[in-house]
Structures are given as C-alpha cells and as structure tokens.
Design a protein around this motif. Sequence first.
Motif, short mmCIF file in Angstrom:
data_model
loop_
_atom_site.label_atom_id
_atom_site.label_comp_id
_atom_site.label_asym_id
_atom_site.label_seq_id
_atom_site.Cartn_x
_atom_site.Cartn_y
_atom_site.Cartn_z
N SER A 273 0.83 -1.20 0.00
CA SER A 273 0.00 0.00 0.00
C SER A 273 0.87 1.25 0.00
O SER A 273 0.60 2.21 -0.73
N GLN A 277 1.25 4.08 -2.97
CA GLN A 277 1.04 5.50 -2.67
C GLN A 277 2.18 6.34 -3.23
O GLN A 277 1.95 7.41 -3.81
N GLU A 322 -4.92 3.64 -8.44
CA GLU A 322 -5.92 4.02 -7.44
C GLU A 322 -6.84 2.84 -7.12
O GLU A 322 -7.24 2.66 -5.97
N ILE A 323 -7.18 2.04 -8.14
CA ILE A 323 -8.02 0.85 -7.90
C ILE A 323 -7.28 -0.16 -7.03
O ILE A 323 -7.84 -0.70 -6.07
N LEU A 326 -6.92 1.22 -3.48
CA LEU A 326 -8.18 1.11 -2.73
C LEU A 326 -8.36 -0.31 -2.20
O LEU A 326 -8.77 -0.51 -1.05
N SER A 327 -8.05 -1.31 -3.03
CA SER A 327 -8.18 -2.70 -2.62
C SER A 327 -7.24 -3.03 -1.45
O SER A 327 -7.67 -3.63 -0.45
N ASN A 329 -5.82 -0.89 0.68
CA ASN A 329 -6.19 -0.11 1.86
C ASN A 329 -7.41 -0.69 2.56
O ASN A 329 -7.48 -0.72 3.79
N ASN A 330 -8.38 -1.16 1.77
CA ASN A 330 -9.58 -1.75 2.38
C ASN A 330 -9.23 -3.04 3.13
O ASN A 330 -9.77 -3.31 4.20
N THR A 333 -7.39 -2.03 6.24
CA THR A 333 -8.33 -1.48 7.21
C THR A 333 -9.00 -2.59 8.02
O THR A 333 -9.11 -2.51 9.25
N TYR A 363 -8.79 3.90 5.69
CA TYR A 363 -10.03 3.68 4.93
C TYR A 363 -10.36 4.90 4.08
O TYR A 363 -10.42 6.02 4.58
N GLN A 364 -10.54 4.67 2.79
CA GLN A 364 -10.83 5.75 1.86
C GLN A 364 -12.34 5.88 1.68
O GLN A 364 -12.93 5.38 0.74
N GLY A 365 -12.97 6.55 2.61
CA GLY A 365 -14.41 6.72 2.58
C GLY A 365 -14.91 7.12 3.95
O GLY A 365 -14.12 7.49 4.85
#
Length: 413
Positions: A273, A277, A322-323, A326-327, A329-330, A333, A363-365
């Motif tokens: 991750s 970044q 970014e995809i 996101l995977s 990072n989720n 998390t 978490y991106q959200g």
Amino acid sequence: MMGNFTTTIEPYLPLLYVLHIIISIVLSVFLTKYIQKRFINDEVVKMKDLLRLEQIEDRSLIFRLFFKISLHKNNTKVSFLFLFLFNIAIPVLGYPLCIWTAWYLYNVTYDKTVAKTNILNLDEFGISFLKIERIFGEGSLIDLMTSKYAPKSKKLKALSALATRVSPENLRVVRETLTSKDDEIRMFGYAILNKAEKALSMKINTNLEIFHEENNKETDINFARKAASAQELATLYWEMVYTELSHESLKKSFLDEVSRYVQIAKDYYVPRSHVLQKKLEIIKVNLEKSELLVKKLNKREIKEIKTDETPQYYKNRIKEIEIDLLSYNNRATKLFLLMGRVYLSNDEYENASTEFTVAQELYQGEASFILPYIAEIQFLMGNYSVVNSIINESPELGLNARLFPIVEQWKIS
C-alpha cells in the motif's frame, strides 16, 4: 365609464403584471424564511430524509414525488412555491392574506393530549417500582426456551428461525436449550451449535490447506494468495471466539492465532500500500510535466511523443493504481480493525486505540463503522468528553438502529 377606465389602464397591464410578480417573489422569499424557523433542518434530518427516500425507490414516480415534497429538507422550496402561487392567484388581496397565513403557520400550536392507557399506576412510583413480567410469552426468546409451560411447537419454530443466522445473540439463546428436559428440544439445540461449529471448522481447514500450500512457494502470486488466506483465517478464528462456539479454554489460543495471521497479512498488504502510494505521487508529478510539455509543442511534435509519455498514459496509470490502492487499503483497514477488536477483548485499550486509529486513516471513505469502537475504548478509559465529542460530531451514527438509543442519551448528557 367602465369602458373608458379599461381603455386607460390597458397600456399599463404588462407593467402591473411584472410589478405583481416582483412583489409576489419578494414577499414569498421573506415569508418563507420566516416560516422556515419553525422547521428542523439540520444534518441529522437530511440524512434521515435520504434514508427514507432510499426505502421507497421501488414505489411509483408520483408517490416518490409527493413523498419528497413532504420531507423536511424540501420545506423551503414547497413553502416558497405555495406562497408565490397564492399571491399570483389573488392579486393585491393575496398580500395581506399571505402574510396572515405565514404568521399563523409559524405560531400555530396543538393541544397535547395524554392517552389513558391504564398500564402503569404512576401513584405507586413514590413507593416502589412495579414488577413487570411477560404474561403472554411475547418478547424474550430466552424466556420461551426456559419456560416449562411454553408449547414444544413454539420452541421448535423459534429454534428453526435462530438456525438461519449464526450470531452471538442467536447462539446464546440456542445454548439455553441444552439444559432442557425435552430430548427433542435439547438435541435440536445441540445440532444447531454443532452445525455452526463444523461449518467454521471446515472453512478454517480449507484455508489452512491453501495457506500451507502457498507458503512453500515464493512468487508474487503465491504471496498474494498466502496473504488472502491468512486474512481469511484470522477472520474465521475471530468468528469462533466472537460467536462463542469455541470452548472458553481455547479462547486465548484462538486469539493468538488471530494475531499471528493478522500480522502475516499485514506484512504483505501494508508495505505494498505504501509503495503504491509513492508510485501514485510520482506518476501525478510526471502527468503535470507531460501536460506542460504538450502545451508547448505543435501537433506534429505531439505525434512523435512516445505512447508511455503522453498525459493520457499517465491518467490511465493513475486510475489503475488508485483501484489497486483502494483494494489494499480496504484489506489493511479490516486487518487493523480486527486486531483492534482482539486488543479490546484483552483489555489492552492503548493498543486497541492505535489499531482503530490507523484503520480510520487508511479507509478511503466514510469510516463511521469504526467510530463506535473508538468511542467504546474512550469510555472504558474514562475519557467521557471524547466520547461525547465523537458521538455529537458523527450524526450518521444515529442512523444505526442499535446505536440510536446510545447516541440520543449522549446528546442529552
């Protein structure tokens, strides 16, 4: 004489219509703001309105339209439209009537009536609280399972319903049947618990095989599969503890397994991750340089630029990274969140707080699902002002049916 008056005023009719419309708009805007003070229109109300709209998505268009008009957040638009049309429909006379209507809507009150239910004798509260019991067998499933007088058919129906979803609350009720004197009820309860435990054990064994198989190979694909199986194993071992299917003597051993597999998965996902970044930052810089370069070139020179140096190439790469980011990072998390719950169950509040904080940052959200854990830790540590701040600054927590009573209590305190 009437004809002469009509002839005289006729050239001024367009001007009078325009003047009437302007007065109606100004008056409607002013009165709308006046009426709006009566209605609640904060973030909590808006979020509840959105939730209500989602629940009627399958209804007809006309129904949804009228329902939307009736919501709190639409009161401004509806009030303005009503007042404006009222003024337009009744020229001149509509102005005082409109002002009176707005004043009435703002000041109207309703008599509060108290229904005499005859359920509680309030006079006795000065002496002692009444003893409340369930007399018709409604409500508590545990009371149903332990009752000597409840029909067997009702108990079997309840057990069938509980068997459809494995959760700590459901399994706690099922365990009450293990002491039943009725052999059929007792064996049915045991079968439910045994089935749930076997299902988890089979999943654990399957993922253990995958983990050991991939552990002997050293390629990127195998490392990814190993990390995925480690995360799944950590979740399954935690499920054994969380649902209380494991024996109390095995709890510590299972929690140790959760910690071990979480760390293995972290060692794979977290570094990747960070690398992604950094890659993203570098490609964004290259994109800016490429865009500046393209602006200085003519069409012929632009065509001679390599495909992997064009702005579009960098934009596509940014989307891909970014995809993937996101995977990763989720997944990370979920790992930090799971480890935080392990620390919380072991009363290691400082470590748990660190894990939950990292999970929230990764978490991106909207990370509102993590906030209850953070609030719980702060409460256990005695930081009540922090708990109050978290709950009052997170209105979305009130949308959770289980958290709603807690949120309302902290708002008042």
